[in-house]
Write a protein that holds these residues in place. Structure first.
Motif, PDB file in Angstrom:
ATOM      1  N   LEU A 489       0.815  -1.173   0.009  1.00 23.78           N
ATOM      2  CA  LEU A 489       0.072  -0.007   0.059  1.00 23.78           C
ATOM      3  C   LEU A 489       1.018   1.547  -0.037  1.00 23.78           C
ATOM      4  CD1 LEU A 489      -2.778   1.454   0.187  1.00 23.78           C
ATOM      5  CD2 LEU A 489      -2.618   1.096   2.575  1.00 23.78           C
ATOM      6  N   GLY A 490       1.857   1.387   0.743  1.00 27.13           N
ATOM      7  CA  GLY A 490       2.842   2.284   0.858  1.00 27.13           C
ATOM      8  C   GLY A 490       3.474   2.612  -0.419  1.00 27.13           C
ATOM      9  N   VAL A 491       3.973   1.608  -1.029  1.00 25.99           N
ATOM     10  CA  VAL A 491       4.764   1.598  -2.344  1.00 25.99           C
ATOM     11  C   VAL A 491       3.898   2.094  -3.553  1.00 25.99           C
ATOM     12  CG1 VAL A 491       6.000   0.544  -4.034  1.00 25.99           C
ATOM     13  CG2 VAL A 491       6.419  -0.135  -1.426  1.00 25.99           C
ATOM     14  N   VAL A 492       2.499   1.762  -3.637  1.00 25.62           N
ATOM     15  CA  VAL A 492       1.555   2.159  -4.531  1.00 25.62           C
ATOM     16  C   VAL A 492       1.251   3.665  -4.362  1.00 25.62           C
ATOM     17  CG1 VAL A 492      -0.780   1.860  -5.015  1.00 25.62           C
ATOM     18  CG2 VAL A 492       0.326  -0.002  -4.564  1.00 25.62           C
ATOM     19  N   LEU A 493       1.213   4.098  -3.215  1.00 22.06           N
ATOM     20  CA  LEU A 493       1.084   5.568  -2.947  1.00 22.06           C
ATOM     21  C   LEU A 493       2.100   6.321  -3.601  1.00 22.06           C
ATOM     22  CD1 LEU A 493      -0.876   5.544   0.449  1.00 22.06           C
ATOM     23  CD2 LEU A 493      -2.140   5.639  -1.804  1.00 22.06           C
ATOM     24  N   VAL A 494       3.159   6.014  -3.146  1.00 26.54           N
ATOM     25  CA  VAL A 494       4.433   6.822  -3.394  1.00 26.54           C
ATOM     26  C   VAL A 494       4.471   6.570  -4.980  1.00 26.54           C
ATOM     27  CG1 VAL A 494       6.996   6.781  -3.354  1.00 26.54           C
ATOM     28  CG2 VAL A 494       5.645   6.373  -1.206  1.00 26.54           C
ATOM     29  N   THR A 495       4.468   5.660  -5.430  1.00 29.53           N
ATOM     30  CA  THR A 495       4.657   5.205  -6.890  1.00 29.53           C
ATOM     31  C   THR A 495       3.603   5.919  -7.814  1.00 29.53           C
ATOM     32  OG1 THR A 495       5.589   3.013  -6.707  1.00 29.53           O
ATOM     33  CG2 THR A 495       4.914   3.489  -8.972  1.00 29.53           C
ATOM     34  N   ALA A 496       2.376   5.976  -7.347  1.00 24.33           N
ATOM     35  CA  ALA A 496       1.470   6.676  -8.119  1.00 24.33           C
ATOM     36  C   ALA A 496       1.673   8.362  -8.008  1.00 24.33           C
ATOM     37  CB  ALA A 496      -0.103   6.618  -7.108  1.00 24.33           C
ATOM     38  N   VAL A 497       2.199   8.639  -6.804  1.00 27.40           N
ATOM     39  CA  VAL A 497       2.443  10.283  -6.633  1.00 27.40           C
ATOM     40  C   VAL A 497       3.549  10.612  -7.804  1.00 27.40           C
ATOM     41  CG1 VAL A 497       3.656  12.169  -5.270  1.00 27.40           C
ATOM     42  CG2 VAL A 497       1.523  10.621  -4.291  1.00 27.40           C
ATOM     43  N   LEU A 498       4.685   9.817  -7.571  1.00 24.39           N
ATOM     44  CA  LEU A 498       5.992   9.918  -8.617  1.00 24.39           C
ATOM     45  C   LEU A 498       5.522  10.055 -10.069  1.00 24.39           C
ATOM     46  CD1 LEU A 498       8.592   8.204  -6.541  1.00 24.39           C
ATOM     47  CD2 LEU A 498       8.100  10.689  -6.674  1.00 24.39           C
ATOM     48  N   VAL A 499       4.651   8.781 -10.369  1.00 26.16           N
ATOM     49  CA  VAL A 499       4.329   8.873 -11.860  1.00 26.16           C
ATOM     50  C   VAL A 499       3.320  10.068 -12.226  1.00 26.16           C
ATOM     51  CG1 VAL A 499       2.756   7.558 -13.503  1.00 26.16           C
ATOM     52  CG2 VAL A 499       4.578   6.214 -12.072  1.00 26.16           C
ATOM     53  N   GLY A 500       2.174  10.406 -11.396  1.00 22.47           N
ATOM     54  CA  GLY A 500       1.566  11.298 -11.481  1.00 22.47           C
ATOM     55  C   GLY A 500       2.151  12.867 -11.785  1.00 22.47           C
ATOM     56  N   MET A 501       2.906  13.172 -10.705  1.00 22.32           N
ATOM     57  CA  MET A 501       3.732  14.411 -10.894  1.00 22.32           C
ATOM     58  C   MET A 501       4.730  14.356 -11.967  1.00 22.32           C
ATOM     59  SD  MET A 501       2.765  16.479  -8.478  1.00 22.32           S
ATOM     60  CE  MET A 501       1.599  16.372  -7.046  1.00 22.32           C
ATOM     61  N   SER A 502       5.324  13.182 -12.272  1.00 19.87           N
ATOM     62  CA  SER A 502       6.293  13.293 -13.569  1.00 19.87           C
ATOM     63  C   SER A 502       5.415  13.288 -14.772  1.00 19.87           C
ATOM     64  CB  SER A 502       6.959  11.909 -13.598  1.00 19.87           C
ATOM     65  OG  SER A 502       7.793  11.725 -14.735  1.00 19.87           O
ATOM     66  N   SER A 503       4.509  12.958 -14.955  1.00 25.83           N
ATOM     67  CA  SER A 503       3.540  12.952 -16.050  1.00 25.83           C
ATOM     68  C   SER A 503       2.832  14.415 -16.396  1.00 25.83           C
ATOM     69  CB  SER A 503       2.339  11.931 -15.913  1.00 25.83           C
ATOM     70  OG  SER A 503       2.627  10.720 -16.154  1.00 25.83           O
ATOM     71  N   ILE A 504       2.623  15.173 -15.023  1.00 30.21           N
ATOM     72  CA  ILE A 504       1.884  16.385 -15.121  1.00 30.21           C
ATOM     73  C   ILE A 504       3.267  17.415 -15.499  1.00 30.21           C
ATOM     74  CG2 ILE A 504       1.181  18.217 -13.486  1.00 30.21           C
ATOM     75  CD1 ILE A 504      -0.373  16.286 -11.951  1.00 30.21           C
ATOM     76  N   ALA A 505       4.385  17.137 -14.919  1.00 35.52           N
ATOM     77  CA  ALA A 505       5.599  18.101 -15.412  1.00 35.52           C
ATOM     78  C   ALA A 505       6.019  18.020 -16.851  1.00 35.52           C
ATOM     79  CB  ALA A 505       6.819  17.369 -14.373  1.00 35.52           C
ATOM     80  N   LEU A 772       1.280  -1.779  -9.354  1.00 34.01           N
ATOM     81  CA  LEU A 772       0.017  -1.206  -9.321  1.00 34.01           C
ATOM     82  C   LEU A 772       0.146   0.389  -9.245  1.00 34.01           C
ATOM     83  CD1 LEU A 772      -1.645  -3.635  -6.646  1.00 34.01           C
ATOM     84  CD2 LEU A 772      -2.377  -3.311  -9.074  1.00 34.01           C
ATOM     85  N   GLY A 773       0.993   0.843  -8.354  1.00 34.87           N
ATOM     86  CA  GLY A 773       1.395   2.235  -8.576  1.00 34.87           C
ATOM     87  C   GLY A 773       1.562   3.119  -9.679  1.00 34.87           C
ATOM     88  N   GLY A 774       2.225   2.206 -10.725  1.00 35.00           N
ATOM     89  CA  GLY A 774       2.564   2.902 -12.019  1.00 35.00           C
ATOM     90  C   GLY A 774       1.207   2.864 -12.609  1.00 35.00           C
ATOM     91  N   LEU A 775       0.518   1.823 -12.748  1.00 32.28           N
ATOM     92  CA  LEU A 775      -0.618   1.518 -13.406  1.00 32.28           C
ATOM     93  C   LEU A 775      -1.715   2.717 -12.847  1.00 32.28           C
ATOM     94  CD1 LEU A 775      -2.693   0.136 -15.336  1.00 32.28           C
ATOM     95  CD2 LEU A 775      -3.331  -1.338 -13.386  1.00 32.28           C
ATOM     96  N   TYR A 776      -2.131   2.750 -11.675  1.00 31.49           N
ATOM     97  CA  TYR A 776      -3.096   3.727 -11.193  1.00 31.49           C
ATOM     98  C   TYR A 776      -2.605   5.353 -11.184  1.00 31.49           C
ATOM     99  CZ  TYR A 776      -6.723   0.108 -10.183  1.00 31.49           C
ATOM    100  OH  TYR A 776      -7.691  -0.623 -10.287  1.00 31.49           O
ATOM    101  N   GLY A 777      -1.238   5.503 -11.223  1.00 36.17           N
ATOM    102  CA  GLY A 777      -0.712   6.625 -11.448  1.00 36.17           C
ATOM    103  C   GLY A 777      -1.024   7.347 -12.542  1.00 36.17           C
ATOM    104  N   ALA A 778      -0.712   6.476 -13.580  1.00 36.54           N
ATOM    105  CA  ALA A 778      -1.029   6.684 -15.104  1.00 36.54           C
ATOM    106  C   ALA A 778      -2.608   7.039 -15.337  1.00 36.54           C
ATOM    107  CB  ALA A 778      -0.396   5.854 -15.998  1.00 36.54           C
TER     108      ALA A 778
END
Length: 831
Positions: A489-505, A772-778
């Motif tokens: 769960l922790g890794v999913v949240l961190v990964t989703a944040v990083l993928v989301g912010m990287s994509s937004i950037a 999972l984090g990469g998938l849901y972040g995207a």
């Protein structure tokens, strides 16, 4: 009522071994600390905003504010003539273009605020110099002075937005007041009118004469103002200002509440896992109690009582830690700011609620293990293995629930997309939640398979300790699943944040590049266009390389209104060489048109189609579609050759100059040359993509750090769970470890076994969490509909995976040392 013997036994053990009681609820301590800290942070922030948000002076008894009738000087005179009025202060804030005199600084948009300069209705106090009094005098706020370096006596050149003329003013004072956001000038009301061109006020503050009550003055001012003006008391106005600011806190608290809930869920999973170990360790004692007459209900109540006691202790410790850290944090922050900070807001009811919440979470989490621990008959329990988590999970029931949750997760992703992006994002979040529930249900089945797969490398590298570690993880699938799921769960949240912010950037950078394709972009403000003389001057600069003029306006394409540009794209390589979805932009010549992807979709157009283009005056041309491009801010929805654009919109003037540096000239030198050539012409605004990109990166970095700080709490709870699980496992396997030591396993080998077991937990969580984090972040970024680029920050994700393994190793240090310290003979003698 007499106390139950089992309850007495629980209390006696708590007194004898308090650390074990706290260890069971250690994850709850962390979650409670976060929860209590959230309450105190929100209340303290709310108090701070109350101190800063109320900008209407305390002596303003009555306020006349926005209405259908303009608040002009006539209204001010009418209010000033009302009996019982001691003083009137008209208030406004305007935007103004400011530069140092002589053009030594690049113009920028500043705020110009009105102030009477003295008396009870003054909003600013003089820090240095003397309050501005004349029409060519201004003050600068304290925050602005610190940020800009401008001091008393400085000369500034100011002008209205879109005006060609400017006026020099002198800074006579540095003032201090509320709502100082930087880039703020303060002047007398009459000076504000003269400099900004405003002919009305946003608010009129009214002070009462001695002996006149607020209610009496309110009645008098209302009578004089009439029905077209809105009047209220100063108290009501200040309350409205505070309420408007506090809405920010409410939104922030709502966001924090989501992450608090996630942390509590993670803590509950850790408690369930650790309490299951505690129940397993006490099976023989529980069986003995059943043999001497204790009922299942009594045993269950004693276990739940212990869970409640553990939650109580954890809640109290977490709350006390939060209060201590809160006071320490404010003390440290006070050393770095001159402004007074609000006192820490400690709400006893809120803290008691946090303790109660800790108890409830602990009891609910312990309920299932407690019920399971009472189901085995006494005689069977006396001879049962000590590890109750061993063996395979109930496959069918778990997989049924897992499939149901997974089906819901997938189904939510196919719900028709709403026009509201936040609703779409909420659907993705709910899908992620269902996927997490599916993982919890299938965990005892999936995790052993994943551990076995990853365990091959651990066995190969770790030798005998590695083989023992993998065996320990595989024989307790429920425990492995619970511990790994929280980490996941922790890794999913961190990964989703990083993928989301990287994509937004990445999307924002692409958008900035399309909006500002040139190194320097000059844009005409207001309704004015770019004069031919100004364009020729910039084109003739030796620092100028590629140059293009851009016209903009609305045309009709196939009868549909389209915002188009007129530009010689082929003559401007930075855009001509841009890759299009179809066709080539460099082929834009008279009689052709390029259309954006969204524009082509709306018009049903494709490359090769011939479209009728009609202007506002009825003029028209036929244009062939030669390219379809992804959204481009510089080109708009469609691009025409300048000759065709002039035909359909003959009154349009160039609005933008795109300028790139000549060979061997850097961007800053070109920008300085352009600024010098344009002089003090405030109708033209110079912009650079580098400035926009730097500001965007600064904002995104801040957002990323804040988001990682919030999700980091879940990771911390998960790592605590690893430490607690391994600590209790050491106690549970005391005899087994003693036997291994007697057979020749060294202390280092024992420590390595616990370390490799932690690595197995971390590796399983890293693999699942990153996927999972990469998938849901995207998916989350795509659901917003504003960002075209999905960027996966592989380097950052590798750091996350490696960092997780390191954290799990750190969590194993304490349990490994305790396991290695116990001698073989002492361990074998332990019951």
């Amino acid at each position: 009522m007499a106390r139950s013997p089992l309850t007495s036994a629980v209390l006696a053990e708590a007194r004898q071994r308090p650390t074990r009681l706290l260890l069971t609820g250690l994850a709850v301590v962390v979650a409670t600390l976060f929860t209590a800290g959230t309450f105190m942070f929100a209340d303290t922030l709310r108090k701070g905003l109350e101190m800063q948000a109320s900008i209407t002076p305390a002596d303003a008894a009555v306020v006349v504010y926005g209405s259908d009738k303009p608040l002009d000087d006539k209204v001010v005179s009418t209010v000033r003539a009302v009996p019982g009025v001691a003083e009137v202060a008209p208030v406004t804030r305007s935007s103004i273009v400011v530069a140092k005199a002589g053009g030594t600084a690049e113009p920028g948009y500043w705020s110009l605020a009105s102030d009477v300069g003295k008396g009870p209705l003054s909003r600013y106090s003089v820090v240095a110099g003397s309050a501005p009094a004349g029409p060519d005098q201004v003050a600068i706020t304290d925050g602005t002075a610190k940020a800009s370096g401008i001091a008393v006596g400085a000369k500034l050149s100011v002008s209205q937005y879109g005006a060609r003329g400017s006026k020099d003013v002198t800074v006579t004072a540095v003032v201090k007041g509320k709502a100082d956001y930087g880039s703020v000038l303060v002047a007398q009301p009459a000076t504000v009118v003269a400099l900004s061109g405003r002919d009305s006020w946003s608010q009129v503050d009214v002070a009462a004469a001695p002996g006149v009550s607020e209610s009496a003055l309110l009645s008098s001012v209302k009578s004089a103002a009439g029905d077209q003006l809105r009047v209220r008391t100063g108290v009501e106005q200040r309350a409205a200002e505070v309420k408007a600011q506090l809405s920010v806190v409410d939104v922030l608290f709502a966001v924090l509440a989501v992450f608090t809930g996630v942390a509590l869920v993670a803590a509950a999973l850790v408690v369930a896992s650790t309490f299951r170990i505690v129940v397993a360790q006490r099976r023989r004692r529980t069986a003995l109690m059943r043999c001497v007459g204790a009922t299942r209900a009594q045993v269950l109540r004693s276990l739940l009582f212990e869970a409640a006691l553990s939650g109580l202790v954890a809640g109290v410790v977490g709350v006390l830690a939060a209060v201590g850290l809160g006071y320490a944090g404010l003390a440290i922050a006070g050393r770095f700011t001159e402004d007074p900070l609000p006192p820490l807001q400690v709400s006893v009811p809120d803290l008691l609620l946090c303790v109660l919440l800790a108890m409830v979470v602990t009891v609910v989490a312990a309920l299932s293990p407690a019920i399971g621990g009472t189901r085995v008959p006494p005689i069977a329990a006396l001879g049962a293995a000590k590890v109750t988590d061993a063996g395979q999970a109930r496959f069918v029931r778990r997989m049924v629930f897992a499939v149901l949750f997974a089906a819901v997760a997938v189904g939510l992703l196919f719900v028709p997309v709403s026009k509201n992006p936040f609703f779409s994002l909420a659907l993705v979040a709910c899908s992620g939640l269902m996927a997490f529930f599916a993982l919890i249900a299938a965990g005892p089945v999936i995790m052993p398979l994943l551990a076995k797969l990853l365990g091959g490398l651990v066995r190969l590298v770790g030798g005998t300790p590695g083989r023992l570690a993998v065996g320990n993880a595989l024989r307790v699938p429920k425990r492995t699943a619970n511990t790994t799921t929280v980490l996941t769960l922790g890794v999913v949240l961190v990964t989703a944040v990083l993928v989301g912010m990287s994509s937004i950037a990445a999307s924002s950078a692409e958008r900035i590049a399309s909006q500002y394709p040139a190194a320097v972009q000059i844009e005409a403000s207001g309704g004015t266009g770019i004069a031919t003389a100004a364009a020729d001057k910039i084109r003739a600069l030796p620092e100028t390389g590629s140059f293009s003029l851009v016209s903009r306006g609305s045309v009709k394409v196939k009868g549909v209104d389209v915002y188009a540009t007129g530009m010689d794209v082929a003559a401007y390589p930075p855009i001509a060489n841009t890759t299009a979805d179809e066709g080539a932009l460099r082929n834009l010549v008279p009689g052709t048109i390029a259309i954006s992807r969204s524009g082509a979709k709306d018009l049903g157009a494709k490359v090769g189609d011939v479209l009728p283009i009609t202007g506002t005056g009825g003029q028209s041309v036929q244009a062939k579609v030669i390219a379809i491009y992804r959204g481009n801010g510089a080109l708009g929805s469609a691009a025409l050759h300048p000759s065709d654009f002039a035909t359909v919109v003959p009154t349009a003037k160039p609005r933008v100059m795109l300028v790139d540096p000549a060979s061997g000239v850097d961007k800053d030198k070109l920008k300085s040359a352009v600024r010098a050539a344009l002089g003090s012409d405030s109708t033209l605004t110079i912009e650079s993509p580098g400035d926009q990109k730097a500001e965007m990166e600064k904002i995104l970095t801040t957002m990323t750090l804040v988001a990682l700080g919030l999700v980091g709490m879940t990771v911390l709870v998960a790592v605590v769970g690893v430490a607690v699980t391994l600590s209790l496992s050491v106690v549970e396997r005391t005899q087994e470890n003693g036997l291994l030591r007697a057979l020749g396993l060294t202390r280092g080998g024992m420590r390595a076994t616990l370390a490799w077991e932690a690595v197995v937990f971390g590796a399983c969580a890293a693999v699942l969490g990153l996927l999972l984090g990469g998938l849901y972040g995207a998916l989350g970024v795509s659901s917003l509909g504003e960002f075209d680029v999905i960027s996966i920050p592989y380097g950052q994700l590798a750091v996350v995976g490696g960092g997780l393994l390191l954290l799990t190793l750190v969590a194993a240090v304490g349990p490994a040392r305790r396991s290695a310290r116990t001698s073989p003979l002492q361990a074998l003698a332990t019951d």
